[in-house]
Design a protein around this motif. Structure first.
Motif, PDB file in Angstrom:
ATOM      1  N   UNK A  42     -27.378  79.642  33.146  1.00  8.96           N
ATOM      2  CA  UNK A  42     -26.187  79.727  32.298  1.00  8.96           C
ATOM      3  C   UNK A  42     -25.971  78.383  31.603  1.00  8.96           C
ATOM      4  N   UNK A  43     -25.980  78.416  30.278  1.00 10.68           N
ATOM      5  CA  UNK A  43     -25.724  77.226  29.464  1.00 10.68           C
ATOM      6  C   UNK A  43     -24.271  77.277  29.014  1.00 10.68           C
ATOM      7  N   UNK A  44     -23.440  76.381  29.552  1.00 15.27           N
ATOM      8  CA  UNK A  44     -22.010  76.332  29.235  1.00 15.27           C
ATOM      9  C   UNK A  44     -21.815  75.281  28.135  1.00 15.27           C
ATOM     10  N   UNK A  45     -21.241  75.717  27.015  1.00 13.21           N
ATOM     11  CA  UNK A  45     -21.124  74.847  25.846  1.00 13.21           C
ATOM     12  C   UNK A  45     -19.879  75.193  25.046  1.00 13.21           C
ATOM     13  N   UNK A  46     -19.624  74.397  23.998  1.00 14.16           N
ATOM     14  CA  UNK A  46     -18.562  74.696  23.041  1.00 14.16           C
ATOM     15  C   UNK A  46     -19.134  74.526  21.636  1.00 14.16           C
ATOM     16  N   UNK A  47     -18.402  75.004  20.652  1.00 12.59           N
ATOM     17  CA  UNK A  47     -18.853  74.893  19.266  1.00 12.59           C
ATOM     18  C   UNK A  47     -18.708  73.478  18.723  1.00 12.59           C
ATOM     19  N   UNK A  48     -17.838  72.667  19.316  1.00 15.62           N
ATOM     20  CA  UNK A  48     -17.573  71.320  18.813  1.00 15.62           C
ATOM     21  C   UNK A  48     -18.346  70.216  19.531  1.00 15.62           C
ATOM     22  N   UNK A  49     -19.081  70.557  20.575  1.00 14.94           N
ATOM     23  CA  UNK A  49     -19.800  69.571  21.391  1.00 14.94           C
ATOM     24  C   UNK A  49     -21.118  69.180  20.731  1.00 14.94           C
ATOM     25  N   UNK A  50     -21.235  67.921  20.315  1.00 15.50           N
ATOM     26  CA  UNK A  50     -22.448  67.493  19.604  1.00 15.50           C
ATOM     27  C   UNK A  50     -23.668  67.483  20.524  1.00 15.50           C
ATOM     28  N   UNK A  51     -23.489  67.179  21.803  1.00 15.67           N
ATOM     29  CA  UNK A  51     -24.625  67.182  22.717  1.00 15.67           C
ATOM     30  C   UNK A  51     -25.090  68.604  23.023  1.00 15.67           C
ATOM     31  N   UNK A  52     -24.148  69.546  23.018  1.00 12.32           N
ATOM     32  CA  UNK A  52     -24.504  70.963  23.171  1.00 12.32           C
ATOM     33  C   UNK A  52     -25.382  71.398  21.997  1.00 12.32           C
ATOM     34  N   UNK A  53     -24.960  71.030  20.796  1.00 13.05           N
ATOM     35  CA  UNK A  53     -25.721  71.369  19.578  1.00 13.05           C
ATOM     36  C   UNK A  53     -27.102  70.736  19.613  1.00 13.05           C
ATOM     37  N   UNK A  54     -27.174  69.495  20.103  1.00 13.51           N
ATOM     38  CA  UNK A  54     -28.468  68.825  20.207  1.00 13.51           C
ATOM     39  C   UNK A  54     -29.393  69.595  21.153  1.00 13.51           C
ATOM     40  N   UNK A  55     -28.856  70.066  22.262  1.00 18.69           N
ATOM     41  CA  UNK A  55     -29.683  70.845  23.196  1.00 18.69           C
ATOM     42  C   UNK A  55     -30.115  72.168  22.566  1.00 18.69           C
ATOM     43  N   UNK A  56     -29.191  72.825  21.866  1.00 21.62           N
ATOM     44  CA  UNK A  56     -29.528  74.095  21.211  1.00 21.62           C
ATOM     45  C   UNK A  56     -30.614  73.901  20.164  1.00 21.62           C
ATOM     46  N   UNK A  57     -30.576  72.780  19.442  1.00 24.67           N
ATOM     47  CA  UNK A  57     -31.501  72.556  18.339  1.00 24.67           C
ATOM     48  C   UNK A  57     -32.777  71.813  18.712  1.00 24.67           C
ATOM     49  N   UNK A  58     -32.840  71.269  19.922  1.00 22.90           N
ATOM     50  CA  UNK A  58     -34.069  70.587  20.322  1.00 22.90           C
ATOM     51  C   UNK A  58     -34.582  71.100  21.667  1.00 22.90           C
ATOM     52  N   UNK A  59     -33.844  70.889  22.726  1.00 19.61           N
ATOM     53  CA  UNK A  59     -34.307  71.279  24.066  1.00 19.61           C
ATOM     54  C   UNK A  59     -34.650  72.762  24.127  1.00 19.61           C
ATOM     55  N   UNK A  60     -33.747  73.622  23.645  1.00 24.26           N
ATOM     56  CA  UNK A  60     -33.969  75.065  23.747  1.00 24.26           C
ATOM     57  C   UNK A  60     -34.844  75.614  22.631  1.00 24.26           C
ATOM     58  N   UNK A  61     -35.409  74.729  21.808  1.00 23.79           N
ATOM     59  CA  UNK A  61     -36.395  75.134  20.791  1.00 23.79           C
ATOM     60  C   UNK A  61     -37.795  74.691  21.204  1.00 23.79           C
ATOM     61  N   UNK A  62     -37.893  73.867  22.244  1.00 19.14           N
ATOM     62  CA  UNK A  62     -39.174  73.396  22.735  1.00 19.14           C
ATOM     63  C   UNK A  62     -39.957  74.580  23.305  1.00 19.14           C
ATOM     64  N   UNK A  63     -41.201  74.746  22.871  1.00 20.51           N
ATOM     65  CA  UNK A  63     -41.968  75.941  23.263  1.00 20.51           C
ATOM     66  C   UNK A  63     -42.189  76.031  24.774  1.00 20.51           C
ATOM     67  N   UNK A  64     -42.401  74.905  25.450  1.00 25.63           N
ATOM     68  CA  UNK A  64     -42.611  74.965  26.901  1.00 25.63           C
ATOM     69  C   UNK A  64     -41.314  75.309  27.632  1.00 25.63           C
ATOM     70  N   UNK A  65     -40.195  74.764  27.171  1.00 23.49           N
ATOM     71  CA  UNK A  65     -38.892  75.102  27.761  1.00 23.49           C
ATOM     72  C   UNK A  65     -38.623  76.588  27.575  1.00 23.49           C
TER      73      UNK A  65
END
Length: 156
Positions: A42-65
Motif C-alpha cells: 500500500x502506497x499512502x500519498x497525497x496530491x500535494x506531496x512532492x516526494x510522493x510525486x517523485x516516487x510515482x514518476x521515478x521509483x514506480x516507473x523503474x522496470x525492476x521495481x
C-alpha cells in the motif's frame, strides 16, 4: 518516413520495457489474495506531496521495481485525502474531516502513521492477516526499493 518513425517508436518502446505497474483497489487485492496469496503493498500519498510525486514518476516507473511489485505483491495506491469509504478486511474506513477542506482517511492513518504521526509518502506491506510486515515513511529511490522488495518477497 512514416515507417521509420513507427519503427523508431517500436524500438524505443521495446528498449525501455514500458513495464506497467498493476494497481488494485483494496477489495480487488483482498479477493485476489484469497485466491493466490501475496502480500499487499500500500502506497499512502497525497496530491500535494512532492516526494510522493517523485516516487510515482521515478521509483514506480523503474522496470525492476515494477516487475518485483507485479510478481510478488498486490499494489494499492491510497490517496490519504480521498473521501470515499473503503471496506477492507471486514471494516469500513472513512474520511475524517479535520477542518475546512482538510482531513485524512482512516485507512491512511492506519497504514501511514509512524511514531504517532502520519507521514507522506509511506508504504506498508501487509500479510494475509493484515499485519504490517514492513513500513517505510520516507522517499524511497528505485535502488533502495528493489532491495526492500526482494527482502519482503521472502516474508510470505
Amino acid at each position: 518516413m512514416n515507417k521509420k518513425v513507427l519503427l523508431l517508436l517500436l524500438f524505443l518502446c521495446g528498449f525501455s520495457g514500458f513495464a506497467q505497474l498493476k494497481t488494485y483497489t483494496f477489495s480487488e487485492a483482498e479477493q485476489l489474495e484469497q485466491q493466490s496469496p501475496k502480500p499487499i503493498f500500500v502506497f499512502v500519498h497525497t496530491s500535494w506531496c512532492k516526494y510522493c510525486k517523485m516516487m510515482e514518476n521515478s521509483t514506480f516507473k523503474n522496470t525492476e521495481v515494477v516487475q518485483l511489485l507485479n510478481d510478488h505483491f498486490y499494489f494499492v495506491s491510497l490517496d490519504a485525502e480521498q473521501k470515499t469509504p473503503i471496506t477492507f478486511k471486514n471494516h469500513t474506513f472513512k474520511f475524517k474531516p479535520k477542518g475546512q477542506n482538510s482531513g485524512v482517511h482512516e485507512l491512511a492513518e492506519e497504514l501511514g502513521t509512524v511514531d504517532g504521526a502520519i507521514t507522506y509518502p509511506t508504504f506498508s506491506i501487509l500479510d494475509k492477516n493484515n499485519t504490517i510486515l514492513l513500513q517505510i515513511s520516507e522517499y524511497t529511490d528505485a535502488k533502495t526499493m528493489i532491495t526492500l522488495l526482494k527482502e519482503a518477497a521472502t516474508f510470505h
